[in-house]
Motif scaffolding. Structure first.
Motif, PDB file in Angstrom:
ATOM      1  N   ILE A 152      10.100 -16.058  13.174  1.00 23.04           N
ATOM      2  CA  ILE A 152      10.961 -16.422  12.046  1.00 23.04           C
ATOM      3  C   ILE A 152      10.187 -16.514  10.734  1.00 23.04           C
ATOM      4  N   PRO A 153       9.055 -17.239  10.651  1.00 22.35           N
ATOM      5  CA  PRO A 153       8.307 -17.227   9.389  1.00 22.35           C
ATOM      6  C   PRO A 153       7.860 -15.831   8.974  1.00 22.35           C
ATOM      7  N   ALA A 154       7.463 -15.007   9.959  1.00 23.96           N
ATOM      8  CA  ALA A 154       7.032 -13.645   9.629  1.00 23.96           C
ATOM      9  C   ALA A 154       8.191 -12.835   9.051  1.00 23.96           C
ATOM     10  N   ILE A 155       9.361 -12.954   9.654  1.00 20.82           N
ATOM     11  CA  ILE A 155      10.529 -12.194   9.214  1.00 20.82           C
ATOM     12  C   ILE A 155      11.009 -12.675   7.846  1.00 20.82           C
ATOM     13  N   THR A 156      11.184 -13.983   7.684  1.00 24.21           N
ATOM     14  CA  THR A 156      11.714 -14.496   6.417  1.00 24.21           C
ATOM     15  C   THR A 156      10.746 -14.239   5.267  1.00 24.21           C
ATOM     16  N   GLY A 157       9.443 -14.324   5.528  1.00 23.52           N
ATOM     17  CA  GLY A 157       8.474 -14.030   4.482  1.00 23.52           C
ATOM     18  C   GLY A 157       8.547 -12.584   4.035  1.00 23.52           C
ATOM     19  N   LEU A 158       8.701 -11.675   4.991  1.00 21.86           N
ATOM     20  CA  LEU A 158       8.767 -10.262   4.645  1.00 21.86           C
ATOM     21  C   LEU A 158      10.084  -9.926   3.937  1.00 21.86           C
ATOM     22  N   ILE A 159      11.171 -10.572   4.331  1.00 22.36           N
ATOM     23  CA  ILE A 159      12.448 -10.363   3.630  1.00 22.36           C
ATOM     24  C   ILE A 159      12.309 -10.753   2.171  1.00 22.36           C
ATOM     25  N   THR A 160      11.718 -11.914   1.915  1.00 24.84           N
ATOM     26  CA  THR A 160      11.532 -12.389   0.540  1.00 24.84           C
ATOM     27  C   THR A 160      10.701 -11.403  -0.272  1.00 24.84           C
ATOM     28  N   ASP A 161       9.590 -10.949   0.311  1.00 28.03           N
ATOM     29  CA  ASP A 161       8.718 -10.035  -0.418  1.00 28.03           C
ATOM     30  C   ASP A 161       9.372  -8.672  -0.618  1.00 28.03           C
ATOM     31  N   ARG A 162      10.154  -8.225   0.344  1.00 22.36           N
ATOM     32  CA  ARG A 162      10.821  -6.938   0.185  1.00 22.36           C
ATOM     33  C   ARG A 162      11.858  -7.002  -0.939  1.00 22.36           C
ATOM     34  N   ASN A 163      12.553  -8.113  -1.059  1.00 24.93           N
ATOM     35  CA  ASN A 163      13.522  -8.256  -2.162  1.00 24.93           C
ATOM     36  C   ASN A 163      12.829  -8.167  -3.520  1.00 24.93           C
ATOM     37  N   VAL A 164      11.680  -8.824  -3.641  1.00 25.59           N
ATOM     38  CA  VAL A 164      10.934  -8.762  -4.897  1.00 25.59           C
ATOM     39  C   VAL A 164      10.470  -7.336  -5.163  1.00 25.59           C
ATOM     40  N   LEU A 165       9.931  -6.688  -4.144  1.00 23.07           N
ATOM     41  CA  LEU A 165       9.407  -5.329  -4.296  1.00 23.07           C
ATOM     42  C   LEU A 165      10.517  -4.360  -4.698  1.00 23.07           C
ATOM     43  N   GLN A 166      11.655  -4.465  -4.064  1.00 21.75           N
ATOM     44  CA  GLN A 166      12.776  -3.581  -4.407  1.00 21.75           C
ATOM     45  C   GLN A 166      13.185  -3.754  -5.860  1.00 21.75           C
ATOM     46  N   SER A 167      13.188  -4.998  -6.338  1.00 26.52           N
ATOM     47  CA  SER A 167      13.576  -5.257  -7.726  1.00 26.52           C
ATOM     48  C   SER A 167      12.599  -4.616  -8.703  1.00 26.52           C
ATOM     49  N   VAL A 168      11.300  -4.732  -8.424  1.00 26.27           N
ATOM     50  CA  VAL A 168      10.296  -4.134  -9.303  1.00 26.27           C
ATOM     51  C   VAL A 168      10.434  -2.608  -9.306  1.00 26.27           C
ATOM     52  N   THR A 208       0.842  -1.190   0.000  1.00 31.42           N
ATOM     53  CA  THR A 208       0.000   0.000   0.000  1.00 31.42           C
ATOM     54  C   THR A 208       0.881   1.245   0.000  1.00 31.42           C
ATOM     55  N   ILE A 209       0.255   2.386  -0.243  1.00 34.35           N
ATOM     56  CA  ILE A 209       0.979   3.651  -0.327  1.00 34.35           C
ATOM     57  C   ILE A 209       0.501   4.564   0.789  1.00 34.35           C
ATOM     58  N   GLU A 210       1.439   5.123   1.527  1.00 30.82           N
ATOM     59  CA  GLU A 210       1.135   6.080   2.586  1.00 30.82           C
ATOM     60  C   GLU A 210       0.854   7.459   1.971  1.00 30.82           C
ATOM     61  N   PRO A 211       0.268   8.376   2.724  1.00 32.42           N
ATOM     62  CA  PRO A 211      -0.132   9.670   2.157  1.00 32.42           C
ATOM     63  C   PRO A 211       0.989  10.450   1.478  1.00 32.42           C
ATOM     64  N   GLY A 212       2.231  10.322   1.963  1.00 32.52           N
ATOM     65  CA  GLY A 212       3.336  11.045   1.353  1.00 32.52           C
ATOM     66  C   GLY A 212       4.093  10.254   0.310  1.00 32.52           C
ATOM     67  N   GLY A 213       3.615   9.058  -0.017  1.00 25.44           N
ATOM     68  CA  GLY A 213       4.260   8.250  -1.038  1.00 25.44           C
ATOM     69  C   GLY A 213       5.173   7.167  -0.506  1.00 25.44           C
ATOM     70  N   ALA A 214       5.300   7.051   0.815  1.00 24.63           N
ATOM     71  CA  ALA A 214       6.041   5.911   1.360  1.00 24.63           C
ATOM     72  C   ALA A 214       5.297   4.628   1.003  1.00 24.63           C
ATOM     73  N   VAL A 215       6.054   3.555   0.839  1.00 23.10           N
ATOM     74  CA  VAL A 215       5.480   2.274   0.415  1.00 23.10           C
ATOM     75  C   VAL A 215       5.512   1.319   1.603  1.00 23.10           C
ATOM     76  N   GLU A 216       4.357   0.774   1.923  1.00 26.81           N
ATOM     77  CA  GLU A 216       4.246  -0.138   3.061  1.00 26.81           C
ATOM     78  C   GLU A 216       4.051  -1.570   2.585  1.00 26.81           C
ATOM     79  N   LEU A 217       4.845  -2.455   3.164  1.00 31.31           N
ATOM     80  CA  LEU A 217       4.756  -3.887   2.898  1.00 31.31           C
ATOM     81  C   LEU A 217       4.213  -4.540   4.163  1.00 31.31           C
TER      82      LEU A 217
END
Length: 428
Positions: free
Chosen positions: A103-119, A85-94
């Protein structure tokens, strides 16, 4: 901070009771208290990470609303199931889905953040993890009526500068945890609050805002502290023995920010929700409904917000090298029964030192002592996949440095633009 409202006004609970007119502040209190926390086992963890979005070639440019939405539309489903999602000033929230354990919460978010950064990189944009935008002035890109009305409310309440900075220039890591069994709610909520100053000192990562050093290690926390304490201050009552009553009292005392008529309209006079519920004041020429009350709760931003679970909102956004360890640290101190009591004892001397922690970080001796004790409790419990992150965090804390010190050094050495560009390019 999460401003996204998943349901429309009048549909917060999904049933005909949503439009029931509240008879009094007492009936409103019962409605709030009944939905404050959910009784059940602890163990699930949800994580949210916000990042400021910059143009890779011109860090002073703020990407626009349409541009950001086009990039997000190209992301598709993320492997870890996170929402973007997008915050009011344009920050991107994952926002990751709830997982069983950190551990599952952290590793899942790391994986998704890597994909998001690439896009985003393919689109010429980068995502920087800092508690406050160090370069650009506050500016809203989200055209939604909710945020226009919020701006009007902050102007009327004489907090326009802090309100604009809060909405458009701050970013955090949010940790969501089960409330746990009912008989442990009071201790759990007290500990979540008591850990706040120590965790703020550990994770402080916003020494600059809008091109200037502020003199605070966590300018994000300073900004939130400049807003009305009835809306953004800690929830705890005198002793914290009854979190549900504390939350109801807090919510009813807080001034109403927005009323739907049908779009969000700012309330420009100070009207505690209790006065509206008791009929002392009419807003929108009417008494409030339960849907109005549910919506009012989404406009309250305390550092620990009960939403049937606990929403912990006091951490600055920090680098990929550190946030996994910080998230593991806080979750473990709250969810491991063997450590919770020790953690409460360790942070008790600084349990209410919110402003001090934001201003000086680990430079204060008492905060430093609390931080070193907390990290030492958890460091040898970390699994192999987080050992590097925890070792870096341990080294930082032992040397009395928080992330803000590192970014400040970079800003002095390279200039603010250069420090941001170095983060975008992974060069420092």
């Amino acid at each position: 901070m999460t401003f996204v409202v998943a349901s429309q006004p009048g549909r917060a609970r999904g049933g005909p009771d949503d439009q029931r007119v509240l008879a009094s502040a007492s009936s409103a209190a019962l409605h709030i208290a009944g939905g404050t926390l959910a009784d059940g086992p602890a163990g699930r963890v949800g994580l949210e990470v916000e990042a400021h979005c910059f143009d890779l070639n011109d860090p002073n440019r703020r990407p626009g609303w349409s541009e950001l939405n086009e990039v997000i539309a190209s992301v598709g489903s993320l492997p870890g199931g996170s929402a973007v999602t997008i915050e009011p000033g344009g920050a991107v929230e994952l926002s990751g889905p709830p997982a069983v354990g950190p551990i599952p919460a952290i590793t899942g978010l790391i994986t998704d953040r890597n994909v998001l950064q690439s896009v985003f990189a393919d689109a010429g944009l980068g995502l920087v993890l800092l508690g406050a935008d160090p370069l650009r002035r506050p500016y809203r890109v989200n055209p939604g009526p909710r945020y226009r009305a919020m701006e009007q409310f902050f102007v009327a309440s004489r907090t326009a500068g802090a309100g604009a900075a809060m909405m458009t220039s701050t970013a955090s890591i949010q940790i969501n945890l089960d409330a746990g069994p009912r008989d442990g709610w009071a201790d759990r909520v007290r500990l979540a609050h008591a850990l706040g100053p120590t965790m703020i000192a550990i994770a402080a990562n916003s020494p600059l805002l809008a091109g200037r050093f502020t003199g605070w290690q966590s300018t994000r926390q300073r900004v939130w502290g400049q807003l009305d304490s009835a809306r953004c201050g800690p929830v705890l009552g005198a002793n914290g023995d009854d979190p549900c009553t504390d939350w109801a009292r807090y919510a009813l005392k807080a001034p109403v920010m927005l009323v739907h008529s049908p779009d969000a309209v700012a309330v420009t006079e100070h009207v505690p929700f209790a006065d509206w519920a008791d009929g002392l004041v009419l807003l929108g020429d009417r008494r409030p409904t339960t849907a109005d009350l549910d919506y009012h709760l989404t406009t309250l931003f305390p550092p620990v917000r009960p939403r049937r679970w606990l929403e912990i909102r006091y951490l600055d956004s920090i680098s990929d090298a550190l946030w996994p360890a910080v998230a593991f640290l806080l979750v473990t101190l709250l969810d491991d029964p063997a450590l919770a009591e020790l953690a409460a004892e360790a942070v008790e001397p600084v349990a209410t030192a919110w402003d001090l922690a934001a201003r000086v970080g680990l430079a204060d001796t008492r905060l430093y002592t609390a931080a070193t004790r907390c990290v030492a409790m958890v460091a040898d419990r970390v699994p192999a996949e987080l050992s590097e992150s925890m070792q870096r965090l341990l080294q930082n804390v032992e040397t009395g440095r928080c992330p803000a010190d590192d970014f400040a050094d970079q800003a002095i050495q390279r200039g603010i633009d250069g420090a941001v560009l170095a983060m975008l390019r992974g060069a420092g």
